[in-house]
Design a protein around this motif. Structure first.
Motif, mmCIF file in Angstrom:
data_model
loop_
_atom_site.group_PDB
_atom_site.id
_atom_site.type_symbol
_atom_site.label_atom_id
_atom_site.label_comp_id
_atom_site.label_asym_id
_atom_site.label_seq_id
_atom_site.Cartn_x
_atom_site.Cartn_y
_atom_site.Cartn_z
ATOM 1 N N GLN A 8 51.624 31.128 35.473
ATOM 2 C CA GLN A 8 50.521 31.496 36.367
ATOM 3 C C GLN A 8 49.621 30.289 36.648
ATOM 4 O O GLN A 8 49.234 30.063 37.804
ATOM 5 N N THR A 122 29.341 35.091 34.652
ATOM 6 C CA THR A 122 29.593 36.439 35.140
ATOM 7 C C THR A 122 29.526 37.480 34.025
ATOM 8 O O THR A 122 29.755 38.661 34.267
ATOM 9 N N GLN A 134 42.987 32.104 30.808
ATOM 10 C CA GLN A 134 43.116 33.208 31.758
ATOM 11 C C GLN A 134 41.910 33.244 32.696
ATOM 12 O O GLN A 134 42.066 33.501 33.887
ATOM 13 N N PHE A 135 40.733 32.988 32.175
ATOM 14 C CA PHE A 135 39.539 32.998 33.017
ATOM 15 C C PHE A 135 39.626 31.933 34.105
ATOM 16 O O PHE A 135 39.160 32.132 35.221
ATOM 17 N N THR A 136 40.258 30.803 33.808
ATOM 18 C CA THR A 136 40.342 29.739 34.811
ATOM 19 C C THR A 136 41.162 30.157 36.032
ATOM 20 O O THR A 136 40.974 29.602 37.113
ATOM 21 N N LEU A 137 42.046 31.130 35.864
ATOM 22 C CA LEU A 137 42.797 31.636 37.016
ATOM 23 C C LEU A 137 41.839 32.276 38.028
ATOM 24 O O LEU A 137 41.953 32.047 39.234
ATOM 25 N N TYR A 138 40.919 33.076 37.531
ATOM 26 C CA TYR A 138 39.899 33.705 38.382
ATOM 27 C C TYR A 138 39.020 32.636 39.035
ATOM 28 O O TYR A 138 38.790 32.648 40.249
ATOM 29 N N HIS A 139 38.562 31.700 38.216
ATOM 30 C CA HIS A 139 37.655 30.660 38.710
ATOM 31 C C HIS A 139 38.322 29.822 39.800
ATOM 32 O O HIS A 139 37.759 29.599 40.866
ATOM 33 N N GLY A 141 40.835 30.598 41.641
ATOM 34 C CA GLY A 141 41.092 31.433 42.808
ATOM 35 C C GLY A 141 39.888 31.519 43.735
ATOM 36 O O GLY A 141 40.032 31.485 44.965
ATOM 37 N N MET A 142 38.696 31.629 43.149
ATOM 38 C CA MET A 142 37.478 31.674 43.984
ATOM 39 C C MET A 142 37.317 30.373 44.772
ATOM 40 O O MET A 142 37.018 30.393 45.961
#
Length: 160
Positions: A8, A122, A134-139, A141-142
């Motif tokens: 991912q 957040t 895993q959090f870096t995937l969200y970050h 993506g933004m």
């Protein structure tokens, strides 16, 4: 799970690098009207945040040049830069190499706890290396979405 997380991370980073691939340096440095940052800033911010989450907050040495927090940290803006930031070409190379360093450092070690839990802006509390990554995937993506939006505003669209 660990192999899938690295897949991912590689996929998301590949998408980011693909989005940055055709951006001329002049467009990368431009701040669209009504916004605070540029494509160049978005790329540098992704890199800096990933270094923090993947290495620094894990108690590991990161590859963060001294000026990067002032250039690319949360709340920073190119409007405040007093010296030239790295060119987009350098940022792309740093982003590419970063994924290799993350996989080399953390493969088989994602379950390890961080030196201290960290609560994101957040409100999410992270306690393991896996959670941080895993959090870096969200970050990312933004900020990937911001890059795409800025490109749509700054670059001429190819004619059909």
């Amino acid at each position: 799970m660990s192999s899938y997380l690295f897949d991912q991370l590689a996929f998301v980073r590949g998408q980011t690098l693909q989005a940055l691939q055709d951006v001329p340096e002049e467009a990368a440095a431009a701040v669209p009207e009504g916004f605070r940052n540029s494509i160049q800033w978005q790329a540098g911010h992704i890199y800096l945040a990933q270094e923090r989450f993947a290495f620094v907050l894990q108690g590991q040495d990161g590859d963060v040049p001294p000026a990067f927090p002032a250039w690319f940290g949360a709340g920073s803006s190119p409007a405040a830069w007093t010296e030239p930031a790295p060119a987009l070409a350098e940022l792309r190379e740093r982003l590419r190499a970063q994924q290799e360093r993350i996989a080399a450092r953390w493969k088989g070690r994602l379950h390890e706890g961080a030196p201290a839990p960290y609560t994101t802006s957040t409100g999410l509390t992270l306690a393991t290396t896996e959670a941080f990554l895993q959090f870096t995937l969200y970050h990312e993506g933004m900020h990937f979405q911001a890059i795409k939006m800025y490109k749509a505003m700054l670059l001429p669209r190819p004619r059909a």
